[in-house]
Design an enzyme around this catalytic site. Structure first.
Site, PDB file in Angstrom:
ATOM      1  N   CYS A 140     -11.816  -0.700  -3.322  1.00 40.91           N
ATOM      2  CA  CYS A 140     -11.192   0.510  -3.872  1.00 40.91           C
ATOM      3  C   CYS A 140     -12.057   1.123  -4.973  1.00 40.91           C
ATOM      4  O   CYS A 140     -11.633   2.046  -5.654  1.00 40.91           O
ATOM      5  CB  CYS A 140      -9.789   0.196  -4.403  1.00 40.91           C
ATOM      6  SG  CYS A 140      -9.766  -1.071  -5.682  1.00 40.91           S
ATOM      7  N   GLN A 149       0.834  -1.205   0.000  1.00 36.86           N
ATOM      8  CA  GLN A 149       0.000   0.000   0.000  1.00 36.86           C
ATOM      9  C   GLN A 149       0.869   1.256   0.000  1.00 36.86           C
ATOM     10  O   GLN A 149       1.838   1.340   0.754  1.00 36.86           O
ATOM     11  CB  GLN A 149      -0.907   0.005   1.231  1.00 36.86           C
ATOM     12  CG  GLN A 149      -1.968  -1.082   1.215  1.00 36.86           C
ATOM     13  CD  GLN A 149      -3.177  -0.723   0.361  1.00 36.86           C
ATOM     14  OE1 GLN A 149      -3.180   0.253  -0.367  1.00 36.86           O
ATOM     15  NE2 GLN A 149      -4.216  -1.527   0.453  1.00 36.86           N
ATOM     16  N   ASP A 177     -11.032  -8.324  -0.546  1.00 37.37           N
ATOM     17  CA  ASP A 177     -10.386  -7.053  -0.914  1.00 37.37           C
ATOM     18  C   ASP A 177     -10.025  -7.142  -2.396  1.00 37.37           C
ATOM     19  O   ASP A 177      -8.866  -7.275  -2.761  1.00 37.37           O
ATOM     20  CB  ASP A 177      -9.137  -6.844  -0.036  1.00 37.37           C
ATOM     21  CG  ASP A 177      -8.430  -5.533  -0.333  1.00 37.37           C
ATOM     22  OD1 ASP A 177      -8.994  -4.696  -1.067  1.00 37.37           O
ATOM     23  OD2 ASP A 177      -7.296  -5.341   0.155  1.00 37.37           O
TER      24      ASP A 177
END
Length: 460
Positions: free
Chosen positions: A415, A290, A388
């Protein structure tokens, strides 16, 4: 017989409009007789004169000519090249305004795509200091007037704009890259020319460990030959003792893809290390990690809170990447199973588990929708499922697998709010209730917003 609708505006026409909304890429939206016009830098509530620059059947693009009224959230962008670079889209909006716009974006898609008008969407969790947050800089190298330039591509082109610093980039990376550019220039390194497919240096990448202070430098070159390699490395290592790894990646192809297949360590280690919370991560040149670790911790803490673990649960982490969420969950769970389609990511996940002495995390390579049913047949029953996925959202087969497995809780980390809302709708139809949605601002001054969502199984 249907009559063809004629757009109510013409190219080069000047009109007065009121902006009603922002698009997902930060443009202002105005409407003429219900026909949308997208205008860069327009903000909701503003009255403006625009010039129509392109007309399509269902929408048009305009240019902002003059503001008649200004939004109270409008500000001057702090970056001198904001309007040329495509990296940020919202610097003309105050940070408070950005967070409100992102919350509205999430609410809108929950209602419009998910049909979830009554789901609590919390205010976006923002940053105290929304600048210098990116831990990875990846810059193209070019040549101008006999010298090297390093910066970014002008929006929509491959014309490199030279740039000394970026306001959202870690200052350590900016300083290193500018010095590397000067050192390479001094030692006669040529920049890659994509039209002629000549020259050596294509990109320079720097990765910075925010907690450890360690830096990795990556040279991405067209050829394996890097002239004066030894002298360049010595000079960099002497000037920057925090650089613990210098790596060369060779990409001989005529392509926009940055990395090639071959990576060699030139100096130091193959990895640098960093922490998110108490978990230590080994980061290689190609690892996914990340880019905003401060907000990643906020996101993962919320994921852990929603998972409601007391030490007796089995958790499955679909799309687990390098195991970052899996290892966070393994701090509190009895057992965590992570699955990911990229073999190198799973190697990283196993390495990171060993690095943290975690023996209750197990990782498998493959498609989540194939591996998870296999685990299910082998007797792995998940109390909590964490997903995710990439921007395209979850594979339909995985959603069906979740519905069949009936875990008590699903924690969805996303996201892309649009595909999130689409997938929540499927899970709602399959026996789950969306309890709450928490947006997190991982990328200030851009239009991106991450969300973590808690869903619970409804027993019928």
């Amino acid at each position: 017989m249907s009559t063809k609708m004629t757009p109510p505006v013409e190219k080069n026409e000047f009109i007065d409009v009121v902006f009603e909304d922002l698009t997902h890429d930060g443009a202002g939206v105005a409407k003429v007789k219900g026909y949308p016009i997208f205008v860069k830098n327009g903000l909701p509530g503003e009255e403006a004169q625009i010039k129509i620059i392109k007309v399509k059947k269902n929408f048009a693009f305009g240019r902002l000519m003059k503001l008649h009224t200004e939004s109270p959230y409008r500000k001057d962008a702090e970056c001198p090249v904001y309007n040329q670079c495509g990296g940020c889209q919202l610097q003309h909006l105050t940070y408070e305004g950005q967070l409100q716009a992102k919350e509205k974006q999430v609410r809108d898609v929950m209602q419009r795509i998910g049909g979830l008008s009554d789901v609590p969407v919390h205010p976006v969790l923002g940053m105290k200091n929304p600048w210098v947050y990116r831990n990875k800089a990846q810059v193209p190298i070019g040549e101008r007037e006999g010298g090297l330039v390093a910066g970014f591509y002008r929006q929509g082109t491959h014309d490199i704009i030279n740039m000394e610093s970026c306001l959202i980039q870690a200052e350590e990376n900016d300083t290193l890259i500018q010095e590397v550019k000067r050192i390479c220039e001094k030692h006669g390194i040529s920049a890659y020319n994509e039209e002629r497919n000549k020259g050596t240096l294509r990109h320079v990448m720097a990765r910075y460990g925010q907690v450890t202070g360690e830096i990795m430098l990556v040279f991405i070159t067209r050829t394996a030959e890097l002239p004066n390699k030894k002298a360049i490395i010595e000079e960099i290592a002497t000037k920057f003792p925090e650089v613990k790894s210098i790596v060369q990646n060779v990409n001989p192809k005529r392509t926009n893809v940055i990395f090639g297949d071959k990576t060699t360590v030139l100096y130091g280690s193959e990895y640098i290390y960093d922490f998110i919370g108490d978990i230590k991560f080994a980061i290689s040149a190609r690892s996914f990690y990340q880019v905003n670790p401060e907000q990643t911790k906020v996101l993962y803490d919320k994921t852990l809170e929603y998972a409601k673990l007391d030490g007796n649960e089995t958790v499955i982490d679909a799309y687990c990447g390098i195991g970052s969420i899996s290892l966070f969950l393994a701090q509190k769970a009895k057992k965590v199973y992570g699955v990911e389609i990229v073999p190198e990511a799973i190697e990283d996940a196993k390495r990171n588990a060993a690095l943290n002495n975690m023996t209750n995390a197990e990782f498998g390579v493959g498609e989540a929708e194939v591996v998870i049913p296999k685990w299910y047949k082998e007797g792995v029953i998940a109390d909590t499922m964490v997903v995710d996925p990439p921007r395209k959202g979850c594979d339909e087969a995985l959603l069906n697998t979740i519905i069949d497995m009936k875990p008590k809780r699903v924690v969805y980390v996303s996201c892309n709010p649009a595909t999130l809302a689409r997938d929540l709708k499927v899970l709602e139809e399959g026996g789950y209730k969306t309890q709450e949605v928490q947006p997190v601002d991982m990328f200030p001054h851009t239009t991106h917003v991450e969300c973590v969502v808690l869903m619970s199984r409804v027993e019928k």
